[in-house]
Design a protein around this motif. Structure first.
Motif, short mmCIF file in Angstrom:
data_model
loop_
_atom_site.label_atom_id
_atom_site.label_comp_id
_atom_site.label_asym_id
_atom_site.label_seq_id
_atom_site.Cartn_x
_atom_site.Cartn_y
_atom_site.Cartn_z
N PRO A 193 2.95 -6.22 1.48
CA PRO A 193 3.19 -4.80 1.21
C PRO A 193 4.22 -4.23 2.18
O PRO A 193 4.17 -4.50 3.38
CB PRO A 193 1.81 -4.16 1.47
CG PRO A 193 0.83 -5.25 1.29
CD PRO A 193 1.53 -6.51 1.71
N HIS A 194 5.16 -3.47 1.64
CA HIS A 194 6.24 -2.93 2.49
C HIS A 194 6.90 -1.74 1.80
O HIS A 194 6.72 -1.53 0.60
CB HIS A 194 7.30 -4.01 2.75
CG HIS A 194 8.03 -4.43 1.51
ND1 HIS A 194 7.49 -5.29 0.58
CD2 HIS A 194 9.24 -4.06 1.01
CE1 HIS A 194 8.33 -5.45 -0.42
NE2 HIS A 194 9.41 -4.70 -0.20
N THR A 195 7.66 -1.00 2.57
CA THR A 195 8.58 -0.02 1.98
C THR A 195 9.98 -0.58 2.23
O THR A 195 10.18 -1.38 3.15
CB THR A 195 8.46 1.37 2.66
OG1 THR A 195 8.70 1.21 4.06
CG2 THR A 195 7.10 1.98 2.42
N ASP A 196 10.95 -0.18 1.42
CA ASP A 196 12.31 -0.69 1.60
C ASP A 196 13.06 0.16 2.63
O ASP A 196 12.96 1.39 2.60
CB ASP A 196 13.06 -0.68 0.25
CG ASP A 196 12.45 -1.67 -0.75
OD1 ASP A 196 11.71 -2.57 -0.32
OD2 ASP A 196 12.73 -1.52 -1.96
N SER A 197 13.81 -0.51 3.51
CA SER A 197 14.53 0.20 4.58
C SER A 197 15.92 0.62 4.12
O SER A 197 16.90 0.36 4.81
CB SER A 197 14.66 -0.70 5.81
OG SER A 197 13.42 -1.13 6.26
N GLU A 203 5.26 2.40 -1.00
CA GLU A 203 4.83 1.07 -0.54
C GLU A 203 4.59 0.20 -1.77
O GLU A 203 4.01 0.66 -2.76
CB GLU A 203 3.54 1.22 0.27
CG GLU A 203 3.20 -0.05 1.01
CD GLU A 203 1.97 0.09 1.90
OE1 GLU A 203 1.24 1.10 1.81
OE2 GLU A 203 1.74 -0.86 2.66
N HIS A 204 5.06 -1.02 -1.73
CA HIS A 204 4.88 -1.92 -2.87
C HIS A 204 4.68 -3.36 -2.43
O HIS A 204 4.95 -3.70 -1.28
CB HIS A 204 6.07 -1.80 -3.84
CG HIS A 204 7.40 -1.98 -3.19
ND1 HIS A 204 8.02 -1.01 -2.43
CD2 HIS A 204 8.25 -3.04 -3.18
CE1 HIS A 204 9.17 -1.45 -1.99
NE2 HIS A 204 9.35 -2.69 -2.42
N LYS A 205 4.17 -4.16 -3.35
CA LYS A 205 3.93 -5.58 -3.06
C LYS A 205 4.02 -6.36 -4.37
O LYS A 205 4.06 -5.75 -5.45
CB LYS A 205 2.55 -5.78 -2.43
CG LYS A 205 1.39 -5.40 -3.34
CD LYS A 205 0.06 -5.69 -2.69
CE LYS A 205 -1.10 -5.38 -3.60
NZ LYS A 205 -2.40 -5.72 -3.04
#
Ligand SMILES: O=C(O)CCC(=O)C(=O)O
Ligand SMILES: [Fe+2]
Length: 255
Positions: free
Chosen positions: A134-138, A190-192
């Motif tokens: 899981p992350h957000t894009d920078s 947030e996505h995965k």
């Protein structure tokens, strides 16, 4: 694109990992992982846009891949630029006519060609250890094209929601930089990606990023964030991931 991507990923590992192919942009798993939780069951080419257009770029003899990638990159780049300007103008009409976001061009944006192999260890989310973490894009904005397999999920409220594949539809995610610039009015989601036990999955993502020395700023003052450059942001994210195993992101830059 999917067919060309499948051909690319079918090349032998040594060819994919060679320094020449697509600018030596091949990665598998999570090179920065410091714990099993951060491992992801995926491989990818992280291609700077300039490399796609450059004559020096080696496409491993896959000539149609070069043309298709160039066409997809061009279309996604145009779409990302238009959407970013429309979204910016909605919050700050003075942005009209300015170049927004500043400092973004083909030397700063990139294309990610992803492949998620079938993962027999993790049927139906049995072990979350193999998801794309899981992350957000920078970045400012991400334009994503997923195939028919599905697996992408995003955080909505308190839970994960599946983003069902719709043929011909693109997914657009707001990234951290737009959240900062918009003073949190646009949210970096947030996505995965969930693994699939039997079917491989492909996706292409276009990342709208400025140059490392670009200040991010805000649409109006006061802003909850101090001004920072994209380079500073990237460095901080990498340091945090290395030190703690986790991206902290925007909270690091709160005033
Ligand atoms: O493959 C996907 O659908 C998402 C990929 C992604 O989130 C990323 O590359 O940042
Ligand atoms: Fe992402």
């Amino acid at each position: 694109m999917r067919r060309e991507q499948a051909r690319l990923f079918r090349l032998p590992f040594e060819a994919k990992a060679s320094p020449g192919l697509l600018g030596g942009s091949y990665r598998w798993g999570t090179p920065t992982a410091t714990s099993p939780r951060q491992l992801s069951w995926s491989e990818a080419f992280h291609v700077p846009l300039a490399a796609v257009s450059g004559d020096a770029c080696d496409f491993g003899g896959l000539t149609t891949l070069r043309d298709v990638t160039w066409e997809v990159a061009g279309a996604m780049s145009k779409l990302a630029g238009t959407l970013a300007r429309v979204l910016a103008e909605a919050l700050r009409p003075a942005t009209a006519g300015e170049s927004f976001p500043e400092g973004c061009d083909e030397t700063t944006c990139f294309l990610l060609l992803n492949r998620y192999p079938p993962c027999p260890v993790s049927p139906d989310g049995g072990s979350a250890a193999f998801d794309l973490v899981p992350h957000t894009d920078s970045d400012f904005l991400t334009v994503l094209c997923q195939d028919h397999v599905g697996g992408l999920q995003l955080m909505k409220g308190a839970g994960w929601v599946a983003v069902k594949p719709i043929p011909g539809a693109l997914i657009v995610n707001v990234g951290d930089l737009f959240q900062a610039w918009s003073n949190n009015r646009y949210k970096s989601v947030e996505h995965k990606v969930m693994t699939n036990a039997t079917t491989e999955r492909y996706s292409v993502a276009y990342f709208l990023c400025p140059s490392y020395d670009s200040p991010i700023g805000a649409c109006e003052e006061p802003s909850p964030y101090r001004t920072f450059t994209f380079g500073e942001y990237r460095r901080r994210v990498q340091e945090d991931v290395k030190r703690t195993g986790k991206k902290i992101g925007l909270p690091n830059f709160l005033v």
